[in-house]
Design an enzyme around this catalytic site. Structure first.
Site, PDB file in Angstrom:
ATOM      1  N   HIS A 239       0.822  -1.215   0.000  1.00  0.00           N
ATOM      2  CA  HIS A 239       0.000   0.000   0.000  1.00  0.00           C
ATOM      3  C   HIS A 239       0.862   1.273   0.000  1.00  0.00           C
ATOM      4  O   HIS A 239       0.796   2.090  -0.904  1.00  0.00           O
ATOM      5  CB  HIS A 239      -0.884   0.034   1.259  1.00  0.00           C
ATOM      6  CG  HIS A 239      -1.800  -1.119   1.434  1.00  0.00           C
ATOM      7  ND1 HIS A 239      -2.930  -1.328   0.660  1.00  0.00           N
ATOM      8  CD2 HIS A 239      -1.786  -2.132   2.342  1.00  0.00           C
ATOM      9  CE1 HIS A 239      -3.559  -2.413   1.081  1.00  0.00           C
ATOM     10  NE2 HIS A 239      -2.899  -2.919   2.092  1.00  0.00           N
TER      11      HIS A 239
HETATM   12  O1  RIB Z   1      -5.217   0.097   4.565  1.00  0.00           O
HETATM   13  C1  RIB Z   1      -3.824   0.040   4.404  1.00  0.00           C
HETATM   14  C2  RIB Z   1      -3.140   1.087   5.206  1.00  0.00           C
HETATM   15  O2  RIB Z   1      -3.379   0.877   6.594  1.00  0.00           O
HETATM   16  C3  RIB Z   1      -1.613   1.059   5.061  1.00  0.00           C
HETATM   17  O3  RIB Z   1      -1.099   2.342   5.242  1.00  0.00           O
HETATM   18  C4  RIB Z   1      -1.186   0.177   6.195  1.00  0.00           C
HETATM   19  O4  RIB Z   1       0.149   0.442   6.621  1.00  0.00           O
HETATM   20  C5  RIB Z   1      -2.150   0.596   7.264  1.00  0.00           C
HETATM   21  O5  RIB Z   1      -1.653   1.799   7.847  1.00  0.00           O
END
Ligand code: RIB
Ligand code: CA
Length: 309
Positions: A239
Site C-alpha cells: 500500500h
Molecule cells: O489500509 C492500508 C493502510 O493501513 C496502510 O497504510 C497500512 O500500513 C495501514 O496503515
C-alpha cells in the site's frame, strides 16, 4: 533536476517500512523528515519501528518526530492482527541508533516547511491525524506544502469495514479536514494499492538481491501470512510504497480528478471515502484519485531503490 523535498508520515507497519526504505533509496527524493502516528500499532511502537528502519538503512540523519497517539475524536484502532505485536514482526532488526526529535511531529513538520527553500511534498501513509493537527496549528504554512501524496481510502470496497479503508477509518475527521484543505492531493487508495501485491515471485526476487532486499522479503513473508489468513490474498499489497512511487514517477499512477468526501457520522460507513467518480454532485474535485497502477514499473522502481541501500 534537484531532489524533491519530502516528509513521510508513517505508522510502521510492514508496508510503511518498505515505503521508508524506498524513499531512502531514491536519489530523486530528499527525505527531510519522518513523522510517526498511531495506527497499525500504538505510537511508541510506530516511532520505535521508524527509528529502527532508518537505522537499518543508515539514514540516522533524518529527524523523526513522534506525533498523535490517538485520533482527533475517537479511540485508537490498531492492526496487530496484520502487523504483529511489535508492528513489524518477522525478521529481527536491531534497535535504533538514534532518538526521536524532541519537537514532535507538528513542530518538526512546521520547522521543516519554514526552513525549506521550496514547498515540500507530504507523504502520509497512516491515519491523517498529524497532517490535520499541522493544518490546525499552522494554517499559514499551507503555502509551503507543494502536494500531499497519501495512501488511504478507496473508490470501492474497504478493508477494515465493508466501506472503509484502515487509515481513513481510524481518523475520519482528520481525513475530512485534509481532503477539505484545498491542498493538491493524490489519493492512492485500495483500488491501486491492491495492484501492488508482492507475491512469491516478487519476494523471491527481493530475497535473491540479499542485503536490505532480504530483510524486506522476510518482512513481506510475515505480511503475506497474516494477509492470507485474514483476506485470503497470498500477495500482500504494498500500500504505502505506492504513495511514494506516485511522487517518484507520477506516470506510474493513472488518476482521475474527483470530489472525495469522508463519512464521519454513520456507524455503518464511517471512514468511507465517498468518491464522486462521475461528477454527479457538481462539487469541484479535491483530489486526483488513483484508478490504475503500472505494476511492472512500480516494482522496477522498488527494486532499484532497495538495491541502492
Ligand atoms: O489500509 C492500508 C493502510 O493501513 C496502510 O497504510 C497500512 O500500513 C495501514 O496503515
Ligand atoms: Ca501505513
Amino acid at each position: 533536476m534537484s531532489p524533491k523535498p519530502v516528509i513521510l508520515d508513517v505508522d510502521p507497519g510492514h508496508d510503511d517500512a518498505v515505503a521508508l526504505m524506498m524513499a531512502c533509496g531514491s536519489p530523486e527524493l530528499d527525505l527531510l523528515a519522518v513523522t510517526t502516528v498511531a495506527g497499525n500499532v500504538a505510537l511508541e511502537k510506530t516511532t520505535r519501528n521508524a527509528l529502527r528502519v532508518l537505522s537499518l538503512v543508515g539514514h540516522t540523519g533524518v529527524p523523526v518526530g513522534a506525533g498523535a497517539s490517538e485520533p482527533l475524536h475517537r479511540p485508537l484502532r490498531t492492526a496487530e492482527d496484520i502487523h504483529g505485536e511489535s508492528g513489524l514482526d518477522g525478521p529481527k532488526i536491531p534497535e535504533a541508533d538514534f532518538e526521536p526529535d524532541e519537537r514532535g511531529a507538528v513542530g518538526l513538520i512546521a520547522d521543516t516547511l519554514r526552513d525549506s527553500p521550496e514547498p515540500v511534498t507530504l507523504v502520509p501513509v497512516g491515519p491523517l491525524t498529524n497532517v490535520a493537527a499541522l493544518l490546525r496549528a499552522h494554517p499559514g504554512l499551507k503555502g509551503k506544502i507543494a502536494h500531499v501524496s497519501l495512501m488511504g481510502g478507496s473508490i470501492g470496497l474497504g478493508n477494515t469495514t465493508p466501506a472503509a479503508e484502515f487509515n481513513i477509518f481510524v481518523d475520519p475527521e482528520a481525513a475530512r479536514e485534509v481532503f477539505d484543505s484545498g491542498l493538491r492531493i493524490t489519493m492512492s487508495g485500495l483500488d491501486v494499492t491492491h495492484q501492488a501485491g508482492a507475491g512469491t515471485a516478487e519476494r523471491d526476487r527481493l530475497r535473491a538481491a540479499g542485503g536490505v532486499g532480504g530483510v524486506v522479503a522476510g518482512f513481506l513473508d510475515f505480511f503475506a501470512a497474516t494477509y492470507e489468513g485474514i483476506f485470503g490474498f497470498d500477495a500482500p499489497p504494498l500500500h504505502d510504497p505506492v504513495a511514494v512511487a506516485a511522487v517518484l514517477d507520477p506516470g506510474l499512477l493513472k488518476t482521475r480528478p474527483m470530489r472525495v468526501d469522508v463519512e464521519c457520522e454513520s456507524e455503518l460507513t464511517r471512514g468511507e471515502t465517498v468518491c464522486d467518480f462521475y461528477g454527479v454532485t457538481g462539487k469541484p474535485p479535491n483530489a486526483d484519485v488513483g484508478v490504475e497502477l503500472d505494476r511492472a514499473g512500480f516494482f522496477d522502481l522498488l527494486y532499484d531503490s532497495l538495491q541502492r541501500l
